[in-house]
Each structure stands twice: as C-alpha cells, then as structure tokens.
Write an enzyme that holds these catalytic residues in place. Structure first.
Site, PDB file in Angstrom:
ATOM      1  N   ARG A  27       4.659   0.383   7.887  1.00 25.32           N
ATOM      2  CA  ARG A  27       5.150   0.746   6.547  1.00 25.32           C
ATOM      3  C   ARG A  27       4.075   0.547   5.477  1.00 25.32           C
ATOM      4  NH1 ARG A  27      10.802  -1.797   5.782  1.00 25.32           N
ATOM      5  NH2 ARG A  27      11.002  -1.250   7.974  1.00 25.32           N
ATOM      6  N   ARG A  31       7.192   1.443  -0.904  1.00 22.49           N
ATOM      7  CA  ARG A  31       7.593   1.147  -2.280  1.00 22.49           C
ATOM      8  C   ARG A  31       6.741   0.083  -2.961  1.00 22.49           C
ATOM      9  NH1 ARG A  31      13.060  -0.570  -3.683  1.00 22.49           N
ATOM     10  NH2 ARG A  31      13.731  -0.826  -1.515  1.00 22.49           N
ATOM     11  N   ARG A  40       7.872   9.101  -5.313  1.00 22.53           N
ATOM     12  CA  ARG A  40       9.285   8.958  -4.932  1.00 22.53           C
ATOM     13  C   ARG A  40      10.228   9.344  -6.074  1.00 22.53           C
ATOM     14  NH1 ARG A  40      13.534   9.084  -3.523  1.00 22.53           N
ATOM     15  NH2 ARG A  40      14.808   7.830  -2.123  1.00 22.53           N
ATOM     16  N   ASP A  76      10.588   9.051   8.960  1.00 21.79           N
ATOM     17  CA  ASP A  76      11.555   8.038   9.365  1.00 21.79           C
ATOM     18  C   ASP A  76      11.886   8.281  10.827  1.00 21.79           C
ATOM     19  OD1 ASP A  76      13.524   5.939   7.934  1.00 21.79           O
ATOM     20  OD2 ASP A  76      14.498   6.868   9.652  1.00 21.79           O
ATOM     21  N   TYR A 151      21.777   3.495  15.946  1.00 21.05           N
ATOM     22  CA  TYR A 151      22.232   4.112  14.696  1.00 21.05           C
ATOM     23  C   TYR A 151      23.307   5.167  14.965  1.00 21.05           C
ATOM     24  CZ  TYR A 151      18.253   2.001  12.248  1.00 21.05           C
ATOM     25  OH  TYR A 151      17.371   1.109  11.695  1.00 21.05           O
TER      26      TYR A 151
END
Lengths: 350, 350
Positions: A27, A31, A40, A76, A151
């Site tokens: 990652r 952010r 973003r 992702d 998931y």
C-alpha cells in the site's frame, strides 16, 4: 532491459547478490500521500483503477517520492470480481462489501470466467504504460482464492470467517468448485498482467491465517499449488503473502513460489530456522512502528535488516500495508535508511 | 467441598489424573441459547451483569443444559472499567465502545482504583450465589491489561491496534502507568471473585496476539508476570488465554500460570513439543466446526482429544467462544462425546 533499469528487487527475489537491500511497501500508494488524496478528490476508488493513466500515475507516485525499488500496480484485490458477476463495492472505512454473497453451488456455478482483454482492459493498459515508463520493476498482483472467497461468502470484511469456514466444512464440493473458479481467474488475471509487462507478481492471501494448518492443507493448499505451478513458465518471481500465517509457513514453503512475505509476528530468523523456510523472504517491520519516534523505528528497522541479510534473498517491507496516519517524510527516511544501512562499501551483499 | 462436587476441571488444571477429560466452553452462556435470548429480551446486557440473581441464572444455564464441568461468571471483560472512570458501552453487533478514549498521561492518571465492595458488589454477590448453588467449579475472569487498554485507547474494537501500539512506542511511560493501573485493577477484581468463591480464574488477553514477541516481552510480559505472581497465594488455578498467540507461547510458558488456553491455530501437540509448553492446556477445537456436519465435528473433536490426553493436564474447550449461530443440541452432543470418548473404563486418564 534498459541500462538504467533498477533490477535489485528482482535479483533479491531470485536470491542473487545485490548491492543493497531492495525495498518496497505494501500500500505504498495511498491516503498517507497528499498527492494521492488530491487525485482521490477527483476520482472514485474504482475510477482510479479504471482509468489507465490515473492508475499509472498513482502507481508511480511512491517510486519517485520514496525512492523504492519496485512499484506495485494500484488496484484492489476485488477488481477482477466484478467482471465474473460479483456485485462488489469498496465502502470507505469498511472495505469491500458484496451485496450478493455466495451461499450455495448454484451461486458458484453462476460465476463467469475472466476475459482480461474485454473485461478489464484498463488493467493491462495501465500495466503497459507503467512497464514502459518505470525504471523499477512493476509488481502485478491478485487476491488469493481463500481471501477473495471470504469477502464473497461473508459479504464483506469479517472477524472470524465462520461462514467461509462453514462452507469449507459443510459443502466441500461447493468450496472446491469455488476455489477452482477463483484459481482459474487468478491465473488468467496474473498471466495478463505479466504479458503486459509486470516483472513479478504477489498473491495476497491476507486472511488465510485464520485457518488451521490441517484445514489449510485440505481445503486451500492444492489450489495455491496449482496457481503457482501454472505461473512458473512465465519466469517472473512469484510472491505469496498473508497476515498472521506463522503456523502455515511450513506449508507455504512447499509451494512453488520464490518469495514469502512475512507479517511482524514471526521474525525472519525464526522463519528460516524454526520453520525451515528456504525461499527468499520479504518483510517484516511492525507497521505501527511508523508512528514511533525515529530512534525507535531506526533501531527496529536495523534489527530487521540484520536478520534479513543473514542469508541471500531478502527484500525489506512492512509486515502489512502503510496506513493513512503515516507520513511521507518517515517513509522517505526509512527507505533511505534501508538503502544506506544495507549498502556495504560497494560489496555485493548476500 | 461437598461430596457431590465435580472437581474434574480443577484436577485437570493441576495436572492430576481425572476419570475423563473435563470440558467447558468460552461464552457458553450466550445468544445461541433460547433461554438466554428470553432473559436478554427483559434485561439490557449490563442489567444481566448488574442484577446478581440474573447474572447467576445466566451463568448456570449451560451447566445443566450442556453438562459442562465448569461454569464461568457471566460478565464482560469491560465490566470493571466503568467504576474506574471509563465511559464504556456494549453496542450490539460491535462490542465495547468507549467515548472517552485514553490519549495521554493525564487521561491515565485520571483513572481511579477499583473498590469491588462499593463499585461492583453485584459481581461478588453473583459469585457468592453461584459458589453456593453450583456443583461444578465457578471460573472467575478478567480482561488482561493489553486487551483492556486496546479498547480504552482505540475507543472500540480494532483491526490493527495501531493507536494502542503507537502509545507503547511513543509514550512508554504513559503505557507503563496504564499497564500498572490496569494490573492493579485486575488483581483486585480477581481477588474479590476468588474471595467470594471463584475456584479458578481465567485472564482473557484476547487480542495480544497482534503484538510481536519482542514487543510482548518489553511492554506486556512484566505486567502479566506481576498479575499472576500476586495471585499465586490464593491457591486457585490461573488460566491465561489469547487468540492467535502461537508466536507468544514460549513467553506465556514462563508466566506463573497453571493453564494456557490455545486457539485453533497451533495444535496441542505443537504447543507441547515445538513450543515446549509444560503447563496444563485448554482448547482448542476450531469454533467454525460447530457449523459442520456431526461426522466432521466428531472426527476433529476426537483428534483434539487424542492430542490433549497424550499428557496430563488437559481441558477440552473451543479455540474461541461459542457464537450465536451454534445450536444447543450440537453443544450437548459435543459435551457428551468429550466425556464418553475420554472415559477409559473407569481408569484414571492422565
């Protein structure tokens, strides 16, 4: 390969000597970067994935900014699920949420096959741009079947994976079919990334550490073995990573992969000695140390480097991803430390 | 001790011979029971804790219903936090939520001391009722400082405990003070339960598995050592349990406890041989197997029992708590299986 191309990371994956320890971070585009946050603001998470130029821009952000030795495709792990019929959405602060969870064999049968060219051309387009522009290797990646299935069955992130495990235990044939379909998809997806220019691939089995070793061997290992075996002919290094997987390391070491990623729970020395891992290793600084005073972070990073460089085949990374509270400056200092501390007066380190 | 008192569990904790393997389950009083749900309709979670007769009734539910060999006080690990000034609330489907998280030394200093007599008389009252009425040992319990601190610092359940670890790394003195205060509270709380009639105590360090062994030894081990050392004189068995703590087992084995609880990731045989654990062991069936077909559950439970009974000092349990989707009937069958499979024609098993 261009003369200015930095292949340190690839050499370490292959346990070849390198002039210093290569480093990248899970990652590493995220952010914590002001530049990322700015992009973003303009695009949704999916748009950042779906517009190849934006995806490439985000992927490149940390390479120049931090000076890392590899880039990882910005995507992702659920990206290839939409085309096969999974109604997935990334919800901010939660993660992937799926409104039509898998409940039975009919649901599994309904899953389609992935055709990267028509389904996700933006991914291979982004890889092509990056392969052309980057002077470090691009790592392609995919989620592993267990983690994706968790998931798809739970409907979102889970604490205990009881529904996922219940399917394993109560409907082993449904489970096997789901694993088979997800493995096919993973192979297709990774081959497409490699064909487009990815120089290595990492398979994220982030949540497989929730499973006992006996269950891993029975319900998951054969699938992972097939995935990695069928990618061997591509010749690119294959990396496998999961969180909290110390108890699975012996099984992982039997997989035809080149590199195992470690979280921070098992030390690199323990992995090599107690668990007998003879693959190249990647990791494994406790990510929370990124919030510690520099002296503490420096000391712990050096310990990790000392352990890592005891044997050939070592790539510095965190035990899990960079998180929003981290600072760019700290990541820059850490990257510089990894390079300088591991560079031994022009000698090749093992 | 009354003649009809079943002390099998206590004998196993002390590694004494027992006629069969004793069994109890974490969260054995809970939403999976229709009787529990009926009581829960009338009372809030805190009321079920605060009214001694209700607490005692809920605690006793599984003893008769399942035939287990021990009861565990019905309470939440955050129960003693309110009296020391933590504004904690149990939110359904989330867990403990805390509106005034700990951020600095001032917040830690503000925490009060626990006076069980005036602060939580309902707990000792419930223990007294139970000690008088039960024909099996009552297990008292408390949350461990790290796990309590994680709720107090994060403000609720967490996936990564970054704020908690950040305090450890950036403010080790604040952290040490917090550990000291929580250890004092834990000792006081457990001594009060033992004085009121608890025959054993379990300390839940549910989330400490998120920490590396080096950090455990530096920031947590001394606190746990002090807690258990200062309870030794009570003479009751001391049990320590956490989830995903395989990498910490060697350190756990150095603590002055009688029993270590294992989750399902490390097998009992591995704990004894690879990690050299010489304490009595408690565990460690994968809880998700409670949703499996009976034949699968039976086979796996027998494997666990076979491993457990290889050495003296073994208590059957799950690797974590019973969960709402489980059935009373399955828990009854499992309990009967543990007893019958481990009972060896009147011989004492080791």
């Amino acid at each position: 390969m261009k003369s200015s191309f930095n292949d340190t990371f690839l050499r370490a994956c292959r346990k070849e000597p390198t002039p210093y320890v290569p480093v990248w971070y899970m990652r590493q585009a995220g952010r914590y970067q002001p530049e990322y946050r700015k992009i973003r603001e303009k695009y949704s998470f999916f748009e950042m994935n779906y517009i190849p130029e934006v995806c490439a821009e985000v992927t490149k952000l940390p390479v120049d900014q931090l000076g890392v030795d590899a880039a990882i495709l910005f995507a992702d792990i659920v990206t290839p699920l939409k085309p096969i019929g999974v109604d997935v959405e990334i919800r901010s602060g939660i993660g992937p949420v799926i409104d039509n969870p898998i409940r039975n064999t009919a649901d599994v049968r309904r899953l389609g096959e992935l055709d990267p060219v028509s389904d996700i051309p933006f991914i291979t387009d982004a890889v092509k741009i990056l392969a052309n522009e980057l002077r470090v290797p691009l790592i392609g990646f995919a989620g592993a079947p267990f983690t994706l299935a968790s998931y798809m069955i739970e409907g979102g992130p889970s604490k205990n994976y009881y529904k996922t495990k219940a399917m394993m235990f109560t409907a082993p044939e449904t489970w096997a079919l789901l694993m088979e379909k997800l493995a096919d998809m993973t192979i297709t997806y990774l081959r497409a990334q490699i064909a487009a220019g990815a120089k290595a691939v990492q398979v994220f089995d982030s949540w497989v550490g929730a499973v006992s070793e006996a269950d891993y061997r029975e319900f998951i290992f054969p699938t992972m073995h097939r995935i990695f075996s069928s990618l061997k002919d591509t010749g690119v290094p294959l990396i496998y990573f999961g969180v909290g997987t110390g108890h699975l390391l012996r099984s992982f070491n039997e997989l035809p992969v080149d590199v195992l990623g470690l979280d921070w729970r098992v030390t690199i020395t323990q992995a090599r000695t107690e668990y007998g891992v003879d693959k190249a290793l990647q990791g494994n600084l406790e990510p929370a140390l990124l919030l510690a005073p520099w002296e503490t972070l420096e000391k712990k990073a050096k310990q990790v480097l000392d352990e890592g460089t005891e044997q050939p085949g070592y790539i510095f990374n965190l035990g899990h991803g960079i998180f929003p509270q981290c600072s760019v400056e700290t990541m820059q200092k850490l990257t510089a430390l990894v390079h300088s501390y591991s560079r031994k007066n022009g000698e090749m380190i093992v």
